[in-house]
Design a protein around this motif. Structure first.
Motif, PDB file in Angstrom:
ATOM      1  N   CYS A   1       3.128   9.137  -2.393  1.00 44.27           N
ATOM      2  CA  CYS A   1       3.162   8.025  -3.169  1.00 44.27           C
ATOM      3  C   CYS A   1       2.244   7.448  -3.746  1.00 44.27           C
ATOM      4  O   CYS A   1       2.480   6.921  -5.135  1.00 44.27           O
TER       5      CYS A   1
ATOM      6  N   ALA B   1       5.543   4.472   2.093  1.00 48.92           N
ATOM      7  CA  ALA B   1       5.865   5.746   2.462  1.00 48.92           C
ATOM      8  C   ALA B   1       6.789   5.615   3.863  1.00 48.92           C
ATOM      9  O   ALA B   1       7.451   6.348   4.061  1.00 48.92           O
ATOM     10  N   GLU B   2       6.361   4.293   4.601  1.00 55.49           N
ATOM     11  CA  GLU B   2       7.160   4.193   5.768  1.00 55.49           C
ATOM     12  C   GLU B   2       8.603   4.143   5.440  1.00 55.49           C
ATOM     13  O   GLU B   2       9.588   4.351   6.551  1.00 55.49           O
TER      14      GLU B   2
ATOM     15  N   THR C   1       5.149  11.537   1.693  1.00 56.43           N
ATOM     16  CA  THR C   1       3.904  10.994   2.578  1.00 56.43           C
ATOM     17  C   THR C   1       3.229   9.941   1.785  1.00 56.43           C
ATOM     18  O   THR C   1       3.538   9.507   0.366  1.00 56.43           O
ATOM     19  N   SER C   2       2.239   9.236   1.970  1.00 55.96           N
ATOM     20  CA  SER C   2       1.462   8.152   1.614  1.00 55.96           C
ATOM     21  C   SER C   2       0.502   8.491   0.496  1.00 55.96           C
ATOM     22  O   SER C   2       0.451   7.983  -0.445  1.00 55.96           O
ATOM     23  N   GLY C   3       0.148  10.020   0.606  1.00 55.73           N
ATOM     24  CA  GLY C   3      -0.380  10.819  -0.405  1.00 55.73           C
ATOM     25  C   GLY C   3       0.236  10.820  -1.567  1.00 55.73           C
ATOM     26  O   GLY C   3      -0.150  10.706  -2.864  1.00 55.73           O
TER      27      GLY C   3
ATOM     28  N   THR D   1       1.099  -1.173   0.071  1.00 56.29           N
ATOM     29  CA  THR D   1      -0.020   0.020   0.040  1.00 56.29           C
ATOM     30  C   THR D   1       0.933   1.281  -0.163  1.00 56.29           C
ATOM     31  O   THR D   1       2.084   1.397   0.513  1.00 56.29           O
ATOM     32  N   PRO D   2       0.319   2.479  -0.330  1.00 60.38           N
ATOM     33  CA  PRO D   2       1.102   3.721  -0.247  1.00 60.38           C
ATOM     34  C   PRO D   2       1.600   3.916   0.999  1.00 60.38           C
ATOM     35  O   PRO D   2       2.791   4.655   1.114  1.00 60.38           O
ATOM     36  N   GLU D   3       0.907   3.383   2.100  1.00 60.92           N
ATOM     37  CA  GLU D   3       1.264   3.562   3.484  1.00 60.92           C
ATOM     38  C   GLU D   3       2.327   2.692   3.740  1.00 60.92           C
ATOM     39  O   GLU D   3       3.261   3.370   4.537  1.00 60.92           O
ATOM     40  N   GLN D   4       2.484   1.543   3.299  1.00 64.42           N
ATOM     41  CA  GLN D   4       3.800   0.917   3.574  1.00 64.42           C
ATOM     42  C   GLN D   4       4.833   1.210   2.938  1.00 64.42           C
ATOM     43  O   GLN D   4       6.041   1.309   3.290  1.00 64.42           O
TER      44      GLN D   4
END
Length: 233
Positions: free
Chosen positions: A69, A59-60, A65-67, A54-57
């Motif tokens: 990404c 971005a870590e 940011t995830s956005g 995911t974008p969140e993963q």
């Protein structure tokens, strides 16, 4: 955690082999550093069995940011650096880096063809210069046309033509008709390399010497060594 355990932990995390050709040419593909790192993050996740992070993963492990990404992922898909395929199980999806590898392969092949073309143009210009230097005058339009025919229609390599010129100089028959006969004979004999041409020319001269009595002469005729070595056959 002890140093030994830390090393073991690092080894169990695994390693990602990054193609050197990608690092050397990503800017020529018009990829930014952020886009490259994002693609490498996907590559790393896939190597660990997660084909659709995911974008969140993502971005870590990055400084965006995830956005950001998510926006970059859409851009990479639109520009055909990344694709989404059906996963290994029904209802699941995964990222594919095949579009990136295809673009990279196309670029490298195109660059190699461009280098070969530039080399051919340089060799062709040098070929005309070699003939003019050896003949001691500018080539006539008919002679230029003959050279072009040897290159474009007969598909003789420029270095083979230079070698035929060298043979004509050694034989004391510096004219286009004789050089054309040499090239025709070499092509009929399947001679494609300079070394093959050298051997054939040497054998031909040795056979001629068996039946021709050499005439004494104190005059030597200098010639240009087109092959760039110090030894003259």
């Amino acid at each position: 955690m002890e140093n030994k355990d830390l090393v073991i932990h690092w080894m169990e995390e695994g390693m990602v082999n990054i193609p050197h050709i990608l690092l050397s040419n990503y800017t020529k593909l018009h990829l930014t550093e952020s886009e490259l790192v994002l693609l490498l993050q996907i590559y790393a996740f896939k190597s660990k069995g997660n084909g659709f992070p995911t974008p969140e993963q993502l971005a870590e492990n990055m400084t965006i940011t995830s956005g950001e990404c998510a926006i970059t992922l859409r851009k990479l898909i639109q520009q055909h650096f990344l694709a989404i395929e059906e996963g290994d199980h029904p209802g699941f999806e995964k990222y594919s880096l095949k579009p990136l590898w295809r673009k990279l392969a196309d670029f490298v092949l195109l660059e190699n063809r461009q280098k070969e073309l530039e080399k051919a143009v340089t060799n062709e210009k040098d070929l005309y210069t070699c003939f003019e230097q050896e003949f001691g005058r500018p080539l006539s339009p008919l002679e230029c046309e003959t050279l072009a025919i040897w290159l474009d229609q007969d598909h003789h390599d420029a270095m083979i033509i230079k070698t035929a010129l060298r043979e004509a100089v050694i034989s004391g028959k510096l004219n286009f008709r004789y050089i054309d006969r040499i090239l025709f004979e070499w092509k009929k004999q399947g001679i494609e390399t300079i070394e093959q041409a050298r051997v054939h020319g040497q054998r031909f001269r040795q056979n001629q010497n068996k039946y021709t009595k050499p005439k004494p002469s104190s005059k030597t005729v200098p010639f240009y060594n087109w092959l760039g070595d110090d030894t003259v056959d």
